[in-house]
Design a protein around this motif. Structure first.
Motif, short mmCIF file in Angstrom:
data_model
loop_
_atom_site.label_atom_id
_atom_site.label_comp_id
_atom_site.label_asym_id
_atom_site.label_seq_id
_atom_site.Cartn_x
_atom_site.Cartn_y
_atom_site.Cartn_z
N LEU A 138 0.83 -1.20 0.00
CA LEU A 138 0.00 0.00 0.00
C LEU A 138 0.87 1.26 0.00
N GLN A 139 1.96 1.24 0.74
CA GLN A 139 2.83 2.42 0.79
C GLN A 139 3.44 2.71 -0.58
N VAL A 140 3.83 1.67 -1.29
CA VAL A 140 4.38 1.85 -2.64
C VAL A 140 3.33 2.49 -3.55
N ALA A 141 2.09 1.97 -3.48
CA ALA A 141 1.01 2.53 -4.29
C ALA A 141 0.70 3.96 -3.89
N ALA A 142 0.71 4.23 -2.58
CA ALA A 142 0.41 5.57 -2.08
C ALA A 142 1.46 6.58 -2.51
N ASP A 143 2.72 6.15 -2.58
CA ASP A 143 3.78 7.06 -3.03
C ASP A 143 3.55 7.47 -4.49
N GLN A 144 3.09 6.53 -5.31
CA GLN A 144 2.76 6.87 -6.69
C GLN A 144 1.59 7.84 -6.75
N ALA A 145 0.59 7.58 -5.92
CA ALA A 145 -0.58 8.47 -5.90
C ALA A 145 -0.21 9.86 -5.40
N ALA A 146 0.70 9.93 -4.42
CA ALA A 146 1.10 11.22 -3.86
C ALA A 146 1.74 12.10 -4.93
N ALA A 147 2.52 11.49 -5.80
CA ALA A 147 3.17 12.28 -6.85
C ALA A 147 2.12 12.88 -7.79
N VAL A 148 1.08 12.10 -8.10
CA VAL A 148 0.02 12.61 -8.97
C VAL A 148 -0.76 13.73 -8.29
N VAL A 149 -1.10 13.55 -7.01
CA VAL A 149 -1.85 14.58 -6.29
C VAL A 149 -1.03 15.86 -6.18
N ALA A 150 0.27 15.75 -5.91
CA ALA A 150 1.12 16.93 -5.81
C ALA A 150 1.16 17.68 -7.13
N ARG A 151 1.23 16.94 -8.23
CA ARG A 151 1.24 17.59 -9.54
C ARG A 151 -0.08 18.31 -9.81
N LEU A 152 -1.18 17.69 -9.42
CA LEU A 152 -2.49 18.32 -9.61
C LEU A 152 -2.65 19.56 -8.74
N ALA A 153 -2.14 19.48 -7.52
CA ALA A 153 -2.25 20.63 -6.61
C ALA A 153 -1.44 21.82 -7.10
N ALA A 154 -0.37 21.53 -7.80
CA ALA A 154 0.50 22.62 -8.29
C ALA A 154 0.00 23.21 -9.59
N SER A 155 -0.91 22.52 -10.25
CA SER A 155 -1.36 22.98 -11.58
C SER A 155 -2.50 23.98 -11.45
#
Length: 307
Positions: free
Chosen positions: A290-307
């Motif tokens: 789950l942590q591996v999957a969450a790290d991938q998701a975190a990168a996507v959310v961070a990109r969306l938050a910055a856009s």
């Protein structure tokens, strides 16, 4: 004769009469409740059977979550303390990108571990079933409060004959897949909203997450403790410092216990949690994945938050 005898100091049947039994035992055969009786008598009659010890526990049906998104645990902690609009923008957009079937399976496996350890034995996962029974309302108070979506007038709905059952929503919006939290909030919010301490008493709240939830989903074989019902059960320990002394087990479950007080869980007659240890899923491995999957998701959310 094969079977399992489950003993407890009290049993919440979760029938319409809200029956509470004293020290009792339930006989399970082939995944079905075959008999219910007084504890000592059942032990004597079935002395050859394996016994699941529930000393200090109350036995009740497993929780049934009528609305959840299991794999949203991948996004837990990534979209907190934001408005509903921002939550939806980020979470829905993020779901489209990283949630492959493999990542969904990873999230679901960890979510099922969380659910089972907390006494939940059935759930309607909205990733796969996008509609509920039309005749009921799924009440997800933790998610509604966290996203400031309002407080449903559940007490009035029940008075008017509307079927209301408890759910959690996803862990990203609710914080946890904790059905006992939903049950407690359903009871407490109704009291505060109506200014009546008698609104949605403890046992009624429990039924909203057991018998009423089963009926809402059309699951006729679970949700109550009765002969002929499938054995989806949980035993909650009421002997801790937070729950003692022993008075009114339904009230102790709702107002005092936590998910960590679930000692044993039975699904379809099989003991899946024994002494708070999950026997069907490698929790350590599930959480690492789950942590591996969450790290991938975190990168996507961070990109969306910055856009």
């Amino acid at each position: 004769m094969s079977g399992l005898l489950v003993g407890a100091d009290a049993v919440l049947v979760c029938d319409p009469d809200e029956t509470t039994l004293g020290a009792s035992a339930v006989l399970i055969e082939d995944g079905v409740i075959a008999a219910i009786g007084e504890l000592d008598g059942m032990r004597a009659t079935h002395s050859d059977l394996q016994v699941l010890d529930g000393a200090g526990c109350v036995l009740l049906p497993g929780w049934i979550n009528t609305h959840t998104h299991l794999a949203m645990n991948i996004f837990r902690g990534l979209t907190d303390d934001v408005t509903l609009e921002v939550f939806l923008q980020r979470s829905v957009a993020a779901e489209v990108d990283p949630l492959t079937p493999e990542l969904v399976a990873t999230g679901v496996r960890a979510a099922l571990a969380e659910c089972l350890l907390g006494g939940t034995t059935g759930a309607l996962d909205m990733y796969f079933f996008h509609e509920s029974a039309a005749a009921h309302i799924a009440h997800c108070p933790a998610s509604n409060l966290k996203l400031a979506c309002g407080i449903a007038p559940v007490a009035r709905m029940l008075e008017e004959g509307v079927d209301v059952a408890c759910g959690t929503d996803g862990a990203a919006s609710a914080g946890a897949l904790d059905m006992l939290q939903s049950v407690r909030l359903a009871a407490l919010l109704a009291k505060g909203q109506t200014q009546s301490p008698t609104a949605i008493p403890a046992y009624r709240a429990i039924r909203m997450a057991t018998a009423d939830a089963a009926r809402a989903l059309g699951w006729e074989a679970v949700g109550q403790i009765a002969v002929g019902m499938r054995a989806d059960l949980q035993l909650i320990d009421l002997g801790s410092a937070a729950t003692a002394p022993w008075h009114d087990p339904a009230a102790r479950v709702v107002y005092s216990a936590g998910a960590y007080d679930v000692r044993h869980v039975i699904v379809d007659g099989a003991v899946v949690v024994r002494d708070r240890e999950l026997r069907t899923i490698d929790v350590t491995a599930a959480l690492a994945d789950l942590q591996v999957a969450a790290d991938q998701a975190a990168a996507v959310v961070a990109r969306l938050a910055a856009s």
